[in-house]
Design an enzyme around this catalytic site. Structure first.
Site, PDB file in Angstrom:
ATOM      1  N   GLU A  53     -67.315  -8.755 -69.882  1.00  0.00           N
ATOM      2  CA  GLU A  53     -67.233  -9.601 -68.687  1.00  0.00           C
ATOM      3  C   GLU A  53     -65.837 -10.201 -68.523  1.00  0.00           C
ATOM      4  OE1 GLU A  53     -69.205  -9.623 -66.348  1.00  0.00           O
ATOM      5  OE2 GLU A  53     -70.977  -8.703 -67.246  1.00  0.00           O
ATOM      6  N   TYR A 136     -69.564 -17.881 -63.698  1.00  0.00           N
ATOM      7  CA  TYR A 136     -69.945 -16.463 -63.636  1.00  0.00           C
ATOM      8  C   TYR A 136     -70.214 -15.895 -65.045  1.00  0.00           C
ATOM      9  CZ  TYR A 136     -69.654 -11.532 -63.793  1.00  0.00           C
ATOM     10  OH  TYR A 136     -69.957 -10.246 -64.098  1.00  0.00           O
ATOM     11  N   ASP A 154     -70.209 -12.905 -58.864  1.00  0.00           N
ATOM     12  CA  ASP A 154     -68.809 -12.448 -58.905  1.00  0.00           C
ATOM     13  C   ASP A 154     -68.410 -11.964 -57.500  1.00  0.00           C
ATOM     14  OD1 ASP A 154     -70.081 -10.036 -58.569  1.00  0.00           O
ATOM     15  OD2 ASP A 154     -69.017  -9.008 -60.186  1.00  0.00           O
TER      16      ASP A 154
END
Ligand code: SF4
Length: 366
Positions: A53, A136, A154
């Site tokens: 991520e 996020y 996102d």
């Protein structure tokens, strides 16, 4: 019917329950059949998911894959990363850019080892305190690794929502983001929240793409407001951002006895703390050679020759460097190494983590 709800002074249009059910079911079915085979999806290890991520922020999936695989090979566990030196981590990140991501990840991982015995926290209040872990990343790790019902919004999800619900507000604004997070919170199902978050992102990456969304193949087309109104090409709405500031920059390729001089960037600002070619800002191209000659005189360097090698450009998120590259060959090294300055052999320069812009300059030279 659309319901309205006030939340933290925001007025938010929530879709009706039946629409939410359609979105949940259709997206999950579609994801089960169409999800890409990606290296961070082989298991639910929170550390692996976390690294992916962080790498995927501001970087495309195709670009990330080889970096991710190399990084995981070098640091297969959270402890391996925590025990690495800053230099090793930055070197492994070389080429991906936005190096503060790597530094934040490294210090957060060390904190997890020290404070949480190496277990990535599974509570939003705790994990979101770690360096570089915003809303996020919190949602992505908690939902995917721990199956928690936490949204992860996102850029892909923002685009999908702005079209799905025909939201004509600036997606770069903090208020719109808050609204989208609240919308995501109302859509996320109890079952498979991680898959649902990934399905939304995957839809944005594969079908509801920035240009030419594939509405005919979209699993949620039946409830999509933008598609019904024919305005999918006009959304999301985004205020024009200021272009990056143009800055003329001088790079010095200063060599002596097959060694080149490197200088550490300042501890604040762009490319902070990274090794680089000596760099001077606000030096326009027509003054590059003169400026370098002045630097040589001021420092009493004994020089064999000074030449303009060429020009290049590099665009960061807020800066646009227009670079003049000047080569200086010294008769003797004369410059004492320090914590901010070092001579390095041309063979060893590959082993140093150099930001992309300096690698580009190197290509012009070698
Ligand atoms: S129908 Fe089209 S615009 Fe709407 S979500 Fe699907 S791809 Fe995007």
């Amino acid at each position: 019917m659309i319901r309205k709800k006030n939340h933290k002074n925001l007025t938010i249009n929530l879709p009706p329950k039946e629409t939410i059910q359609v979105i949940q079911k259709e997206l999950l079915d579609w994801y089960n059949q169409n999800q890409r085979d990606l290296p961070w999806r082989i298991n639910k290890d929170p550390y692996r998911i976390w690294v992916s991520e962080v790498m995927l922020q501001q970087t495309r999936v195709d670009t990330v894959i080889p970096y991710y695989e190399r990084f995981m090979k070098q640091f297969p566990t959270l402890e391996d990363l925590a025990n690495a030196t800053d230099e090793q981590v930055v070197k492994a990140w070389e080429g991906l850019g936005y190096y503060s991501r790597a530094r934040n990840l490294h210090s957060a991982v060390k904190e997890v080892v020290e404070k949480y015995a190496g277990k990535v926290p599974d509570q939003p209040e705790t994990i979101s305190q770690l360096k570089g872990v915003g809303s996020y990343t919190t949602g992505a790790i908690l939902s995917i690794a721990y199956n928690k019902k936490v949204p992860a919004v996102d850029g892909n999800v923002m685009r999908v929502f702005s079209r799905l619900f025909a939201i004509k507000e600036d997606i770069a604004s903090a208020t719109t983001r808050k609204k989208m997070e609240y919308l995501a919170d109302s859509l996320i199902p109890d079952q498979a929240p991680g898959d649902f978050n990934q399905a939304l992102m995957e839809l944005g990456a594969l079908v509801c793409t920035p240009v030419s969304p594939q509405c005919l193949f979209c699993p949620v087309q039946s409830v999509c407001h933008a598609s019904h109104q024919g305005i999918q090409g006009e959304l999301p709405y985004k205020k024009k951002a200021k272009p990056p500031l143009k800055v003329p920059v001088l790079f010095g390729w200063i060599t002596s006895d097959s060694k080149v001089l490197l200088e550490k960037r300042p501890n604040k600002g762009l490319l902070r703390g990274m090794w680089a070619l000596p760099t001077w800002e606000d030096v326009i191209e027509s003054k590059a050679l003169d400026t370098m000659q002045k630097i040589v005189i001021e420092n009493n360097w004994l020089v064999k020759n000074i030449n303009i090698k060429g020009n290049l450009e590099h665009i960061f998120s807020h800066r646009h460097w227009k670079i003049s590259l000047v080569t200086v060959e010294l008769i003797e090294q004369g410059l004492e190494p320090s914590s901010n300055l070092k001579w390095i052999s041309l063979d060893d320069i590959e082993k140093i983590a150099l930001p992309n812009v300096y690698r580009k300059a190197l290509k012009m030279l070698v």
